[in-house]
Structure formats: structure tokens, C-alpha cells
Design a protein around this motif. Structure first.
Motif, PDB file in Angstrom:
ATOM      1  N   LEU A 298     -46.818 -40.542   0.488  1.00  0.00           N
ATOM      2  CA  LEU A 298     -46.992 -41.447   1.780  1.00  0.00           C
ATOM      3  C   LEU A 298     -46.186 -40.435   3.336  1.00  0.00           C
ATOM      4  CD1 LEU A 298     -44.672 -44.159   1.284  1.00  0.00           C
ATOM      5  CD2 LEU A 298     -46.304 -44.389   2.125  1.00  0.00           C
ATOM      6  N   PRO A 299     -45.918 -39.304   2.873  1.00  0.00           N
ATOM      7  CA  PRO A 299     -45.375 -38.595   4.132  1.00  0.00           C
ATOM      8  C   PRO A 299     -46.289 -37.410   4.888  1.00  0.00           C
ATOM      9  CG  PRO A 299     -44.178 -37.879   2.667  1.00  0.00           C
ATOM     10  CD  PRO A 299     -45.215 -39.018   1.944  1.00  0.00           C
ATOM     11  N   PHE A 300     -47.420 -37.507   4.112  1.00  0.00           N
ATOM     12  CA  PHE A 300     -48.503 -36.525   4.378  1.00  0.00           C
ATOM     13  C   PHE A 300     -49.237 -36.968   5.453  1.00  0.00           C
ATOM     14  CE2 PHE A 300     -48.173 -35.295  -0.057  1.00  0.00           C
ATOM     15  CZ  PHE A 300     -47.828 -33.737   0.291  1.00  0.00           C
ATOM     16  N   GLY A 301     -49.115 -38.625   5.585  1.00  0.00           N
ATOM     17  CA  GLY A 301     -50.150 -39.272   6.123  1.00  0.00           C
ATOM     18  C   GLY A 301     -49.165 -40.083   7.853  1.00  0.00           C
ATOM     19  N   TYR A 302     -48.206 -39.981   7.300  1.00  0.00           N
ATOM     20  CA  TYR A 302     -47.012 -41.229   8.134  1.00  0.00           C
ATOM     21  C   TYR A 302     -46.671 -40.295   9.167  1.00  0.00           C
ATOM     22  CZ  TYR A 302     -48.477 -45.418   6.115  1.00  0.00           C
ATOM     23  OH  TYR A 302     -49.375 -46.747   6.389  1.00  0.00           O
ATOM     24  N   VAL A 303     -46.933 -38.632   8.686  1.00  0.00           N
ATOM     25  CA  VAL A 303     -46.036 -37.327  10.025  1.00  0.00           C
ATOM     26  C   VAL A 303     -46.870 -37.544  11.541  1.00  0.00           C
ATOM     27  CG1 VAL A 303     -45.731 -34.798  10.250  1.00  0.00           C
ATOM     28  CG2 VAL A 303     -45.157 -36.083   7.698  1.00  0.00           C
ATOM     29  N   PHE A 304     -47.466 -37.755  11.288  1.00  0.00           N
ATOM     30  CA  PHE A 304     -48.817 -37.728  12.897  1.00  0.00           C
ATOM     31  C   PHE A 304     -48.243 -39.280  13.625  1.00  0.00           C
ATOM     32  CE2 PHE A 304     -51.196 -35.964   9.618  1.00  0.00           C
ATOM     33  CZ  PHE A 304     -51.749 -35.014   9.964  1.00  0.00           C
ATOM     34  N   ASN A 305     -47.180 -40.264  12.843  1.00  0.00           N
ATOM     35  CA  ASN A 305     -47.203 -41.225  13.461  1.00  0.00           C
ATOM     36  C   ASN A 305     -46.268 -40.981  13.823  1.00  0.00           C
ATOM     37  OD1 ASN A 305     -49.867 -41.959  13.976  1.00  0.00           O
ATOM     38  ND2 ASN A 305     -49.285 -43.009  12.160  1.00  0.00           N
ATOM     39  N   LEU A 306     -44.748 -40.679  12.701  1.00  0.00           N
ATOM     40  CA  LEU A 306     -43.224 -40.845  12.737  1.00  0.00           C
ATOM     41  C   LEU A 306     -42.959 -40.066  13.109  1.00  0.00           C
ATOM     42  CD1 LEU A 306     -43.201 -43.742   9.956  1.00  0.00           C
ATOM     43  CD2 LEU A 306     -43.355 -44.306  12.371  1.00  0.00           C
ATOM     44  N   GLY A 307     -43.831 -38.189  12.978  1.00  0.00           N
ATOM     45  CA  GLY A 307     -42.534 -36.872  12.774  1.00  0.00           C
ATOM     46  C   GLY A 307     -41.733 -37.183  11.742  1.00  0.00           C
TER      47      GLY A 307
ATOM     48  N   TYR B 135     -38.936 -38.879  12.096  1.00  0.00           N
ATOM     49  CA  TYR B 135     -38.607 -40.545  11.266  1.00  0.00           C
ATOM     50  C   TYR B 135     -39.247 -40.809   9.755  1.00  0.00           C
ATOM     51  CZ  TYR B 135     -36.463 -40.536  15.700  1.00  0.00           C
ATOM     52  OH  TYR B 135     -35.559 -40.194  16.728  1.00  0.00           O
ATOM     53  N   VAL B 136     -40.241 -40.026   9.746  1.00  0.00           N
ATOM     54  CA  VAL B 136     -40.472 -40.431   8.199  1.00  0.00           C
ATOM     55  C   VAL B 136     -40.077 -40.321   7.203  1.00  0.00           C
ATOM     56  CG1 VAL B 136     -41.203 -38.089   7.414  1.00  0.00           C
ATOM     57  CG2 VAL B 136     -43.025 -40.162   6.937  1.00  0.00           C
ATOM     58  N   ILE B 137     -38.547 -39.349   7.596  1.00  0.00           N
ATOM     59  CA  ILE B 137     -37.676 -39.495   6.147  1.00  0.00           C
ATOM     60  C   ILE B 137     -37.189 -40.783   5.417  1.00  0.00           C
ATOM     61  CG2 ILE B 137     -35.472 -38.373   4.978  1.00  0.00           C
ATOM     62  CD1 ILE B 137     -37.073 -35.856   7.204  1.00  0.00           C
ATOM     63  N   PRO B 138     -36.447 -41.214   6.525  1.00  0.00           N
ATOM     64  CA  PRO B 138     -35.879 -42.610   6.764  1.00  0.00           C
ATOM     65  C   PRO B 138     -36.717 -43.851   5.619  1.00  0.00           C
ATOM     66  CG  PRO B 138     -35.263 -41.764   8.433  1.00  0.00           C
ATOM     67  CD  PRO B 138     -36.269 -41.074   8.379  1.00  0.00           C
ATOM     68  N   VAL B 139     -38.039 -43.670   7.213  1.00  0.00           N
ATOM     69  CA  VAL B 139     -38.832 -44.148   6.271  1.00  0.00           C
ATOM     70  C   VAL B 139     -39.645 -44.605   4.286  1.00  0.00           C
ATOM     71  CG1 VAL B 139     -41.095 -45.616   6.977  1.00  0.00           C
ATOM     72  CG2 VAL B 139     -39.912 -45.094   8.337  1.00  0.00           C
ATOM     73  N   VAL B 140     -40.182 -43.271   4.402  1.00  0.00           N
ATOM     74  CA  VAL B 140     -40.458 -43.123   3.168  1.00  0.00           C
ATOM     75  C   VAL B 140     -39.330 -42.900   1.606  1.00  0.00           C
ATOM     76  CG1 VAL B 140     -41.155 -41.159   1.313  1.00  0.00           C
ATOM     77  CG2 VAL B 140     -42.144 -41.506   3.102  1.00  0.00           C
TER      78      VAL B 140
ATOM     79  N   SER C 275     -39.796 -35.623   1.677  1.00  0.00           N
ATOM     80  CA  SER C 275     -40.339 -35.687   2.906  1.00  0.00           C
ATOM     81  C   SER C 275     -40.163 -34.427   4.562  1.00  0.00           C
ATOM     82  CB  SER C 275     -39.490 -37.330   3.244  1.00  0.00           C
ATOM     83  OG  SER C 275     -40.212 -38.227   2.143  1.00  0.00           O
ATOM     84  N   TYR C 276     -38.958 -34.374   4.233  1.00  0.00           N
ATOM     85  CA  TYR C 276     -38.937 -33.044   5.259  1.00  0.00           C
ATOM     86  C   TYR C 276     -39.107 -31.777   5.572  1.00  0.00           C
ATOM     87  CZ  TYR C 276     -36.473 -29.276   7.269  1.00  0.00           C
ATOM     88  OH  TYR C 276     -36.018 -28.993   8.633  1.00  0.00           O
TER      89      TYR C 276
END
Length: 287
Positions: free
Chosen positions: A226-235, A237-242, A36-37
Motif C-alpha cells: 500500500l505505501p508504495f502507491g499512496y505516498v504520491f497522494n498522501l505523503g 499521511y500514508v502512515i496512519p492510513v496504512v 510505511s514511514y
């Protein structure tokens, strides 16, 4: 089987038992976190994708298939729990039938030798069934207190059941019990083999490979995108979410795998050794 207090929330939240899925998933969670990072770094720092990039719309797919994956996991866990509960019901029936058989024989039999035979053999059926279901292999075994042997190369519970039927028939032919009494105890004697067959059906019929494999692949692809789309909203922070989403989905699959075969030595499997020990205790008290 893990013994616990279901009302003790603090213990559940802050204690990690050795059977918890968290420990089993740590390597994969670290891998997913690093992945994710890498995706976040490429999209934010290297490719510098703008907010109007079409990659952002990949979250639409996650919204649509998320419901599907939840249905699959619910069905998976429910099916596994049904197998676990069915196994528990059969072992509960074994406890009751062992007691009933001992109670009836206690009333019928007068000679201590006959009572001692069933006192030893009835609990041994539960003990050998537990070993049979757990695939515990031993050499030629002696039954404690009786001059009898079992061959582990043959079906051990069937050997015990045969001895029980043979002894009951010998009691009838020798006039120690009547034909009506033989019919009365026949139901419990027959139930032992019925319970053994039901437990073997659970153990020897796992969830179809294609279904289990599909769920694992589905979870993997879902999490990896998951990381590809949610990076735009979470930056970042997508790492712990995924990682958390992967932990939840993968844990459900691991739990289902563990409880679908309830006769092993896993922490959440049925306490068949303890149940067999209770049968021994109760039968010896009665006879």
C-alpha cells in the motif's frame, strides 16, 4: 462471554476491552507504521520520485484485489460465526432436553433415591461436557452426591450417558417405569450424545490450514504494498492510513479465529460454564 449493551455507542467507541483486537495488534501496527514511514521517506526524500512515476500506478492493483480480499474476509467471518452459532444452538438444545427429561422423570418417579440420582447426574452431563470441550484435564473424579467415579482417561460425557441409560433400564426392569415411559425418555437420553458429537465436530474440524494461511499472506502482501502507491497522494499521511487499513483487515481475521472454536475460555466464546450452572439450577428445581 462479554456481557454488554448493544445500544451504548459511547462505551463501544471509547472503551477498549481486553479482548479487543487493538491490543493484540499494537506490535504489528507499530511495525507497519515504521515500515510505511521508511517507504515514504525513500520515495519522497531519497529517491525523489516524480508524480509521473510508474510506481504510482500500483494503486490500480489495490483497487482490483481489494474486492477479492473483502469477499474472502466476509466468507471467513461468516463461516466462523456459523460455527459459533451452531454451538450455541446445540447448548440451547441441551438445556431444553435436560429440562424435558427432568420434567418427565419428575412425573414418573416416586422414590426419592431415584429422583436424587437423576437430580445429580443430569446436570453433571452438562458440566463434564463443558470440561471435555474445553480440554480441562482432572484426575479421577467423584460425582457430587453419588457414589460414582469417572476416569478422565476415558470419554467423560459417554460415561455419564452410559450411567443415565443404565439407570433408565434398571427402572424399567424393576417395574418402576413402563416400556412406554422408557421410550418417551429415550429421545432426551439419546439427544445428549447427539449434542456431544455435534459439538466435538465443531471443535475438531477447524478451518482448513491452507485457506487460513492464504488469507493471512494475502492481507500481509496487500498491506505491505500500500505505501508504495499512496505516498504520491498522501505523503507522510500514508502512515496512519496504512496502519488503519491493516488494523481493519487483521481484526476481521483475528475475530474469525477466536469465534470459530466457541468452547474455550476466550472473552467471546460461549458461556458454557454459565449454561451448565443454569441446567443444574433448573433440574434441581424440577426434581
Amino acid at each position: 462471554m462479554v456481557q454488554y449493551n448493544p445500544k451504548d455507542w459511547i462505551t463501544f467507541i471509547f472503551r477498549f476491552h481486553k479482548s479487543d483486537t487493538f491490543r493484540q495488534l499494537i506490535p504489528m501496527m507499530i511495525t507497519i507504521g515504521l515500515y510505511s514511514y521508511a517507504v515514504a521517506y525513500l520515495e519522497i526524500e531519497f529517491w525523489k520520485l516524480s508524480d509521473d512515476s510508474h510506481v504510482k500506478n500500483i494503486t490500480v492493483m489495490h483497487g482490483m484485489v481489494g474486492f477479492v480480499i473483502s469477499l474472502l474476509l466476509v466468507f471467513r467471518t461468516n463461516t466462523a460465526y456459523d460455527r459459533w452459532w451452531e454451538g450455541r444452538k446445540h447448548w440451547g438444545a441441551l438445556v431444553n432436553n435436560s429440562r424435558n427429561l427432568a420434567l418427565k422423570l419428575s412425573a414418573y418417579l416416586q422414590e426419592e433415591g431415584d429422583r436424587n440420582y437423576f437430580r445429580k447426574l443430569i446436570p453433571n452431563y452438562a458440566s463434564f461436557l463443558q470440561k471435555h470441550l474445553a480440554d480441562e484435564e482432572t484426575a479421577l473424579m467423584l460425582i457430587e452426591g453419588l457414589d460414582l467415579e469417572l476416569d478422565h482417561h476415558k470419554h467423560r460425557p459417554n460415561q455419564i450417558a452410559k450411567m443415565l441409560f443404565q439407570k433408565a433400564n434398571d427402572l424399567y426392569t424393576s417395574g418402576k417405569i413402563s416400556g412406554d415411559q422408557l421410550i418417551v425418555i429415550n429421545a432426551e437420553l439419546q439427544s445428549f450424545t447427539d449434542i456431544c458429537g455435534a459439538c466435538e465436530r465443531i471443535k475438531n474440524t477447524p478451518i482448513p490450514y491452507s485457506y487460513s494461511s492464504f488469507i493471512k499472506k494475502f492481507i500481509f502482501i496487500y498491506v505491505m504494498t500500500l505505501p508504495f502507491g499512496y505516498v504520491f497522494n498522501l505523503g507522510y499521511y500514508v502512515i496512519p492510513v496504512v496502519v488503519f487499513i491493516f488494523y481493519v483487515l487483521a481484526s476481521l481475521e483475528l475475530i474469525a479465529e477466536e469465534i470459530e472454536d466457541p468452547f474455550g475460555d476466550d472473552a467471546n466464546d460461549l458461556p458454557t460454564k454459565k449454561i451448565a450452572a443454569n441446567i443444574k439450577k433448573h433440574v434441581e428445581e424440577i426434581l
